[in-house]
Write an enzyme that holds these catalytic residues in place. Structure first.
Site, PDB file in Angstrom:
ATOM      1  N   ASN A 148       0.946  -1.045  -0.027  1.00  0.00           N
ATOM      2  CA  ASN A 148      -0.097  -0.061   0.134  1.00  0.00           C
ATOM      3  C   ASN A 148       0.657   1.450   0.001  1.00  0.00           C
ATOM      4  O   ASN A 148       0.579   2.447  -0.290  1.00  0.00           O
ATOM      5  CB  ASN A 148      -0.897  -0.008   1.195  1.00  0.00           C
ATOM      6  CG  ASN A 148      -0.258  -0.432   2.405  1.00  0.00           C
ATOM      7  OD1 ASN A 148       0.404  -1.607   2.752  1.00  0.00           O
ATOM      8  ND2 ASN A 148      -0.489   0.293   3.424  1.00  0.00           N
ATOM      9  N   SER A 195     -10.763  -5.732  -0.309  1.00  0.00           N
ATOM     10  CA  SER A 195     -11.775  -4.376   0.708  1.00  0.00           C
ATOM     11  C   SER A 195     -12.591  -3.390  -0.438  1.00  0.00           C
ATOM     12  O   SER A 195     -12.025  -3.211  -1.725  1.00  0.00           O
ATOM     13  CB  SER A 195     -10.731  -3.510   1.272  1.00  0.00           C
ATOM     14  OG  SER A 195     -11.620  -2.551   1.779  1.00  0.00           O
ATOM     15  N   ALA A 196     -13.766  -3.168  -0.247  1.00  0.00           N
ATOM     16  CA  ALA A 196     -14.653  -2.359  -1.386  1.00  0.00           C
ATOM     17  C   ALA A 196     -14.102  -0.949  -1.394  1.00  0.00           C
ATOM     18  O   ALA A 196     -14.078  -0.391  -2.619  1.00  0.00           O
ATOM     19  CB  ALA A 196     -16.006  -2.302  -0.663  1.00  0.00           C
ATOM     20  N   HIS A 197     -13.551  -0.283  -0.256  1.00  0.00           N
ATOM     21  CA  HIS A 197     -13.246   1.180  -0.440  1.00  0.00           C
ATOM     22  C   HIS A 197     -12.106   1.352  -1.178  1.00  0.00           C
ATOM     23  O   HIS A 197     -11.820   2.506  -1.462  1.00  0.00           O
ATOM     24  CB  HIS A 197     -13.427   1.941   0.758  1.00  0.00           C
ATOM     25  CG  HIS A 197     -12.169   1.876   1.771  1.00  0.00           C
ATOM     26  ND1 HIS A 197     -11.317   2.487   1.836  1.00  0.00           N
ATOM     27  CD2 HIS A 197     -11.910   0.559   2.398  1.00  0.00           C
ATOM     28  CE1 HIS A 197     -10.448   2.217   2.790  1.00  0.00           C
ATOM     29  NE2 HIS A 197     -10.602   1.040   3.097  1.00  0.00           N
ATOM     30  N   CYS A 319      -3.376   4.837   7.987  1.00  0.00           N
ATOM     31  CA  CYS A 319      -3.494   4.113   9.269  1.00  0.00           C
ATOM     32  C   CYS A 319      -2.220   4.792   9.870  1.00  0.00           C
ATOM     33  O   CYS A 319      -2.218   5.050  11.413  1.00  0.00           O
ATOM     34  CB  CYS A 319      -3.297   2.819   9.420  1.00  0.00           C
ATOM     35  SG  CYS A 319      -4.580   1.863   8.239  1.00  0.00           S
TER      36      CYS A 319
HETATM   37  C1  PLP Z   1      -2.818  -3.385   1.907  1.00  0.00           C
HETATM   38  C2  PLP Z   1      -4.023  -2.966   2.615  1.00  0.00           C
HETATM   39  N1  PLP Z   1      -4.488  -4.111   3.284  1.00  0.00           N
HETATM   40  C3  PLP Z   1      -5.484  -3.926   4.175  1.00  0.00           C
HETATM   41  C4  PLP Z   1      -6.048  -2.620   4.245  1.00  0.00           C
HETATM   42  C5  PLP Z   1      -7.218  -2.665   5.215  1.00  0.00           C
HETATM   43  O1  PLP Z   1      -8.555  -2.402   4.607  1.00  0.00           O
HETATM   44  P1  PLP Z   1      -9.737  -1.758   5.195  1.00  0.00           P
HETATM   45  O2  PLP Z   1      -9.498  -0.245   5.223  1.00  0.00           O
HETATM   46  O3  PLP Z   1     -10.820  -2.129   4.438  1.00  0.00           O
HETATM   47  O4  PLP Z   1      -9.828  -2.402   6.570  1.00  0.00           O
HETATM   48  C6  PLP Z   1      -5.648  -1.548   3.556  1.00  0.00           C
HETATM   49  C7  PLP Z   1      -6.223  -0.274   3.795  1.00  0.00           C
HETATM   50  O5  PLP Z   1      -5.537   0.716   3.530  1.00  0.00           O
HETATM   51  C8  PLP Z   1      -4.573  -1.770   2.733  1.00  0.00           C
HETATM   52  O6  PLP Z   1      -4.009  -1.165   1.813  1.00  0.00           O
END
Ligand code: PLP
Length: 382
Positions: A148, A195-197, A319
């Site tokens: 990410n 993940s949807a968003h 995060c």
């Molecule tokens: C690589 C990765 N894994 C997991 C997540 C977590 O997903 P969610 O925001 O739907 O909990 C993210 C969100 O930024 C992500 O980029």
């Protein structure tokens, strides 16, 4: 406003909005056997089919969750609980925090964790992976599809072959791969988080894809929803939005245009500035992400300046933004704390045209030159 933080989240698409608006009219409990409940269940199952079609798996493999974080936790904890005593997990130091923060819980339950190192480009070595598979014999390997923060892609098909050869289950966090990579790249892993968003769907909806025969113990109890793999009344509206977003991605996902814009942005910066490095630039990357270190500039200063111009970018993952601690991903790649705090992530999406990236590049170059000039003035007056 120019939005260049699509890895943090994406705006809701019109289709997802409509899908959710329709679902709001249905208030029956999907577990009820009467007509009202059956209508809600039908909607969930339509979305299940759409998500399955997007990734290319069976609808029975789809376990809806509250998002990618829960899917990751379920994959790790669910496998750890299924194995029980002596559970062994192999992962990397650049995984999303929802993986990283589950690890101490697994250790507390008596599990053992080993880390596969990444090089300064954020890439793993398949040779090292095979050696650890042989010596450590992990029950579960959890390696992400695309990072990410840097966009670097791990070679999931090759990792899967090695895991199968050594009898390990492979989980991949494909949250940043969905909609940006051909699903054939990650769909065959035994457990896949999405993940949807991140695909223009709603926040608070996601799924863990669980292949037939993979043992997983539920971590949500009290109901037999999702074939007893995730108890609790379903988020019908979120799931409807996820399904609608998945149908749209299936029809159109302009990854080539995105890559063109991203590459153009990086070329403009490389031409216009000294003292920058692009993380993972020699590795396969998802087409929308640039993680750039601007030597001697604290990322929060650049972020603040861009924010005043109406440009939304981030330092590392969403995060960890807001906190001053350096990104664990960049530290895992061998960056010092200072170096890690000089990195900014630009992540592009639907609204990012060549004009957009040119405008952002122009602003970044101007700010970087101004901040560096100010810093050297301060230094010389000391
Ligand atoms: C690589 C990765 N894994 C997991 C997540 C977590 O997903 P969610 O925001 O739907 O909990 C993210 C969100 O930024 C992500 O980029």
């Amino acid at each position: 406003m120019i939005y260049a933080d699509y890895n943090a989240t994406t705006p809701l698409s019109e289709g997802a909005r409509k899908g959710m608006a329709q679902a709001m009219e249905l208030w029956g409990n999907p577990s009820s056997s009467h007509k009202s409940g059956r209508k809600s269940l039908e909607l969930i199952n339509n979305s299940r089919e759409s998500v399955a079609a997007l990734v290319g798996v069976s609808p029975n493999d789809v376990v809806f969750t509250s998002g990618g974080s829960e899917a990751n936790t379920l994959a790790l904890m669910g496998t750890a609980l299924a194995v029980g005593e002596g559970f062994r997990l192999l992962t990397s130091q650049v995984e999303h925090s929802s993986i990283k923060d589950t690890l101490p819980v697994i250790e507390k339950l008596g599990g053992t964790i080993k880390y596969l190192p990444v090089n300064p480009e954020g890439q793993i070595s398949l040779l090292e992976l095979e050696q650890i598979l042989e010596s450590f014999k992990p029950h579960l390997v959890s390696l992400m599809t695309a990072n990410n923060e840097t966009g670097v892609i791990f070679p999931i098909p090759k990792i899967l072959s090695l895991c199968e050869k050594h009898g390990s289950v492979l989980h991949t966090d494909a949250v940043q791969g969905l909609g940006k990579l051909n699903p054939s790249f990650y769909q065959s892993a035994h457990l896949v988080s999405i993940s949807a968003h991140k695909i223009y769907g709603p926040k608070g909806a996601g799924a863990l894809l669980v292949k037939k025969g993979i043992k997983l113990v539920s971590t949500h109890y009290g109901g037999s929803q999702e074939i007893k793999r995730r108890g609790g009344t379903e988020n019908v509206i979120g799931i409807a939005g996820f399904g609608a977003a998945a149908r749209e991605v299936l029809v159109s996902s302009p990854t080539q245009e995105l890559q063109g814009a991203r590459d153009h942005f990086e070329q403009l910066l490389a031409r216009g500035l000294d003292g920058i490095t692009i993380q993972g630039s020699k590795q396969p990357r998802i087409p929308n992400t640039s993680n750039i270190r601007f030597n001697d500039i604290a990322s929060e200063v650049l972020l603040g300046a861009l924010d005043l111009d109406g440009i939304c970018v981030s330092a590392g993952s969403a995060c960890s933004s807001g906190s001053i601690s350096p990104s664990h991903v960049l530290l895992g790649m061998g960056f010092s704390e200072k170096e890690a705090k000089e990195c900014v992530r630009f992540s592009w999406g639907k609204s990012s045209s060549l004009n957009t990236v040119e405008e952002v590049a122009q602003k970044v170059i101007a700010h970087v030159n101004r901040i560096r000039a100010r810093n050297s003035l301060k230094e010389s007056s000391k």
